[in-house]
Design an enzyme around this catalytic site. Structure first.
Site, PDB file in Angstrom:
ATOM      1  N   LYS A 145       0.860  -1.195   0.000  1.00  0.00           N
ATOM      2  CA  LYS A 145       0.000   0.000   0.000  1.00  0.00           C
ATOM      3  C   LYS A 145       0.892   1.241   0.000  1.00  0.00           C
ATOM      4  O   LYS A 145       1.706   1.431   0.900  1.00  0.00           O
ATOM      5  CB  LYS A 145      -0.895   0.012   1.244  1.00  0.00           C
ATOM      6  CG  LYS A 145      -1.594   1.355   1.500  1.00  0.00           C
ATOM      7  CD  LYS A 145      -2.444   1.356   2.781  1.00  0.00           C
ATOM      8  CE  LYS A 145      -2.960   2.764   3.100  1.00  0.00           C
ATOM      9  NZ  LYS A 145      -3.791   2.805   4.334  1.00  0.00           N
ATOM     10  N   ASP A 197      -2.449  10.414   3.441  1.00  0.00           N
ATOM     11  CA  ASP A 197      -3.829   9.997   3.693  1.00  0.00           C
ATOM     12  C   ASP A 197      -4.532  11.033   4.572  1.00  0.00           C
ATOM     13  O   ASP A 197      -4.407  11.011   5.794  1.00  0.00           O
ATOM     14  CB  ASP A 197      -3.847   8.621   4.367  1.00  0.00           C
ATOM     15  CG  ASP A 197      -5.263   8.125   4.646  1.00  0.00           C
ATOM     16  OD1 ASP A 197      -6.223   8.720   4.101  1.00  0.00           O
ATOM     17  OD2 ASP A 197      -5.402   7.141   5.413  1.00  0.00           O
ATOM     18  N   LYS A 204      -9.778  13.144   8.235  1.00  0.00           N
ATOM     19  CA  LYS A 204      -9.230  12.845   9.556  1.00  0.00           C
ATOM     20  C   LYS A 204      -9.140  14.114  10.387  1.00  0.00           C
ATOM     21  O   LYS A 204      -9.021  15.209   9.838  1.00  0.00           O
ATOM     22  CB  LYS A 204      -7.807  12.274   9.404  1.00  0.00           C
ATOM     23  CG  LYS A 204      -7.728  10.890   8.797  1.00  0.00           C
ATOM     24  CD  LYS A 204      -6.290  10.416   8.728  1.00  0.00           C
ATOM     25  CE  LYS A 204      -6.182   9.025   8.118  1.00  0.00           C
ATOM     26  NZ  LYS A 204      -6.793   7.969   8.956  1.00  0.00           N
ATOM     27  N   ASP A 258       1.917   6.676   5.265  1.00  0.00           N
ATOM     28  CA  ASP A 258       0.904   5.695   4.873  1.00  0.00           C
ATOM     29  C   ASP A 258       1.307   4.940   3.599  1.00  0.00           C
ATOM     30  O   ASP A 258       0.537   4.158   3.069  1.00  0.00           O
ATOM     31  CB  ASP A 258      -0.452   6.394   4.686  1.00  0.00           C
ATOM     32  CG  ASP A 258      -1.618   5.474   4.960  1.00  0.00           C
ATOM     33  OD1 ASP A 258      -1.425   4.437   5.618  1.00  0.00           O
ATOM     34  OD2 ASP A 258      -2.740   5.793   4.503  1.00  0.00           O
ATOM     35  N   ASP A 289     -11.938   7.125   4.100  1.00  0.00           N
ATOM     36  CA  ASP A 289     -10.690   6.944   4.844  1.00  0.00           C
ATOM     37  C   ASP A 289     -10.254   5.472   4.879  1.00  0.00           C
ATOM     38  O   ASP A 289      -9.134   5.163   5.283  1.00  0.00           O
ATOM     39  CB  ASP A 289     -10.854   7.491   6.263  1.00  0.00           C
ATOM     40  CG  ASP A 289      -9.514   7.732   6.947  1.00  0.00           C
ATOM     41  OD1 ASP A 289      -8.476   7.660   6.270  1.00  0.00           O
ATOM     42  OD2 ASP A 289      -9.527   7.996   8.168  1.00  0.00           O
ATOM     43  N   GLU A 328      -9.180   3.677   2.554  1.00  0.00           N
ATOM     44  CA  GLU A 328      -8.756   3.735   1.150  1.00  0.00           C
ATOM     45  C   GLU A 328      -7.705   2.690   0.799  1.00  0.00           C
ATOM     46  O   GLU A 328      -7.610   2.271  -0.351  1.00  0.00           O
ATOM     47  CB  GLU A 328      -8.223   5.138   0.838  1.00  0.00           C
ATOM     48  CG  GLU A 328      -6.753   5.408   1.203  1.00  0.00           C
ATOM     49  CD  GLU A 328      -6.459   5.329   2.701  1.00  0.00           C
ATOM     50  OE1 GLU A 328      -7.425   5.436   3.491  1.00  0.00           O
ATOM     51  OE2 GLU A 328      -5.291   5.148   3.082  1.00  0.00           O
ATOM     52  N   ARG A 371      -7.397  -0.456   1.462  1.00  0.00           N
ATOM     53  CA  ARG A 371      -7.947  -1.731   0.971  1.00  0.00           C
ATOM     54  C   ARG A 371      -8.441  -1.597  -0.459  1.00  0.00           C
ATOM     55  O   ARG A 371      -8.405  -2.569  -1.229  1.00  0.00           O
ATOM     56  CB  ARG A 371      -9.049  -2.208   1.939  1.00  0.00           C
ATOM     57  CG  ARG A 371     -10.211  -1.285   2.061  1.00  0.00           C
ATOM     58  CD  ARG A 371     -11.041  -1.547   3.331  1.00  0.00           C
ATOM     59  NE  ARG A 371     -10.397  -1.052   4.548  1.00  0.00           N
ATOM     60  CZ  ARG A 371     -10.914  -1.160   5.767  1.00  0.00           C
ATOM     61  NH1 ARG A 371     -12.104  -1.749   5.939  1.00  0.00           N
ATOM     62  NH2 ARG A 371     -10.278  -0.688   6.809  1.00  0.00           N
TER      63      ARG A 371
END
Ligand code: BES
Ligand code: MN
Ligand code: ZN
Length: 497
Positions: free
Chosen positions: A263, A268, A275, A286, A345, A347, A349
């Site tokens: 990933k 993010d 967030k 991230d 959020d 994201e 996956r």
């Protein structure tokens, strides 16, 4: 990188020296050879200091003796514990400890008397790993405040063997440093496109690199990944890296490649499901899953691992904007399955879904391991000591757990199951991208498993281990490169020809 040399055991005439001493080994013991020499040169000052400090050689113990003789500026004793329980990981830790204690010296020697060449190389590796610093953006730091150690000579009776082992170790250290650099870079610099360009540099190591942009991914039908990318002015990328190190034999007998998927969310914000501001800067890392995959590919190539491996990373920035995807959107993934995006959020996956499917369709790998800073929930479960992992195969799970223990990059298996999978059922699409608060790391894994098409697979949730707020023996605080050592070990122990 800290410069390493290996030389025969002899007391340096001047400068700094670390003595690695096994428990109970005084100047008479196998590891105490240079302690005896240092005593001879200082009328016993070193041993007297160790006795006064009640140094016994217990693992992790250390004593610094300043200027014990006219020429020796610093002698540090470091306890190795019992010699017969000195694992490679513990030897690395001792090397890291030596580096930290000698960092103020421009050059130093470390005695590996009584140890094997392989152990001497492990000490070198530990010292190098601990010496990592990310100071690209420091312009006003005074020279005096910087660590000075530039050259470390490991003293060993098996210098030739140590040198051989270190050739591989250096390749791995290089991969770890690359991953740490990538994770440390700020998000304005390390955009998806910039990160893809860094991957391109692996070609110098013999890695084949392919880069996909938004056009190609849209054409392929990467609706899940592209949905995340939609809100950002930064174009997404997917990078596929190939290391073909398995000896060429008859094609029919060569096993399929092992695949690693990362990933790579370069920042993010959460997107429209934004967030809170506090700590949001942490979300620059991230992309640590992708960073680990890139570092791993560099490590495998750097030590010329006899394996065919592919690394795939999905690189996107998750931003809120007028073009961002909304909670409630339904996207069609590359697999054909539809996803209701309840929370923008969640994201990571979505990115992994398309990259994993592509990996299987295109390469039919023998197994797949993905790494992702996927959920805050895994930090609630395991804190910062263990990464969480999920696997659909017990053999791979056991190999991973063993590699974790050996490398010191620990991981703990978490459950998968239909009852959890039910939590991500959607009323209008094939699935939704969140499963509620209970078992948040598990429902995220269930989501990813829906994009595993019968392959042996493991998923590592590294949200708690990608970044550290405290120094460890071989990992200075900051980006850890978690996953590089672990998966390099996994490959070395189980997948090399
Ligand atoms: N990147 C985060 C996970 C994360 C959180 C990593 C903290 C490191 C530290 C991920 O994209 C995320 O936002 N996950 C959400 C999922 C939730 C919306 C279901 C989370 O964990 O809160
Ligand atoms: Mn997120
Ligand atoms: Zn994320």
């Amino acid at each position: 990188m800290l410069d390493i040399a290996f030389a025969k055991s002899a007391l340096p005439k001047s400068g700094a020296l670390a003595l690695l001493l096994a428990e109970g080994d005084g100047a008479e013991g196998a590891t105490g050879t240079l302690l005896a020499a240092a005593d001879a040169a200082t009328t016993g000052a070193v041993s007297r200091a160790l006795a006064a400090a009640e140094f016994t050689g217990k693992r992790g113990q250390s004593v610094t003796v300043l200027a014990p003789g006219a020429e020796l500026t610093r002698v540090v004793a470091i306890g190795l514990g019992k010699l017969d329980s000195l694992t490679p990981k513990l030897a690395e830790d001792a090397g890291g400890q030596a580096q930290a204690l000698l960092a103020r010296e421009p050059a130093a020697a470390v005695s590996a008397a009584g140890l094997t060449g392989a152990q001497a190389a492990a000490i070198a590796l530990g010292a190098v790993l601990r010496s990592y610093r990310f100071d690209l953006y420091r312009t006003t730091e005074k020279a005096d405040d910087k660590p000075k150690l530039a050259k470390l000579t490991v003293l060993t009776a098996e210098a030739a063997k140590a040198k051989d082992a270190w050739a591989g170790g250096k390749g791995v250290a290089n991969g770890v440093f690359l991953a740490r650099d990538l994770v440390s870079e700020p998000p304005n610099v390390l955009t998806p496109a910039a990160m893809a360009e860094r991957c391109k540099k692996l070609e110098d190591l013999g890695v084949k690199v392919e880069i996909f942009g938004p056009k190609e991914m849209t054409k392929l039908g990467f609706g899940a990944l592209m949905g995340v990318a939609m809100g950002s002015a930064q174009e997404p990328r997917m990078v596929v890296m190939h290391w073909n190190g398995a000896p060429a034999g008859k094609k029919s007998t060569k096993p399929a490649p092992i695949a690693f998927i990362g990933k790579g969310v370069t920042f993010d914000t959460g997107g429209i499901s934004i967030k809170p501001a506090g700590g949001m800067e942490d979300m620059k890392w991230d992309m640590a899953g992708a960073g680990a995959v890139i570092g791993l590919m560099a490590a495998l190539a750097g030590r010329k691992a006899k394996v065919d491996a592919i690394g795939l990373v999905g690189l996107v920035e998750n931003m809120p904007s007028g073009t961002a995807q909304r909670p409630g959107d339904v996207v069609k993934s590359y697999s054909g399955q539809t996803i209701e995006v309840i929370n923008t959020d969640a994201e990571g996956r979505l990115v992994l879904a398309d990259v994993l499917w592509y990996c299987q369709q295109k390469y039919n790998p023998r197994c797949m391991i993905d790494l992702a800073t996927l959920t805050g929930a895994i930090i609630i479960s395991l804190g910062h000591e263990y990464a969480g992992f999920f696997a659909n195969d017990d053999t791979l799970a056991n190999q991973l757990a063993a590699a974790g223990t050996a490398s010191g990059e620990l991981l703990w298996r978490m459950p998968l199951g239909d009852a959890y999978d039910k939590q991500i059922r959607s009323d209008i699409a094939d699935m939704k991208n969140v499963g509620g608060r209970p078992g948040g790391a598990i429902t995220a894994a269930q989501f990813i498993q829906r994009f595993v098409n019968g392959k042996v697979w493991a998923h590592l949730d590294i949200a708690g281990t990608a970044w550290s707020s405290k120094d460890a023996p071989t990992v200075p605080k900051g980006a850890t490169a978690y996953g590089v050592r672990l998966l390099d070990r996994l490959v070395a122990d189980n997948y090399e020809a």
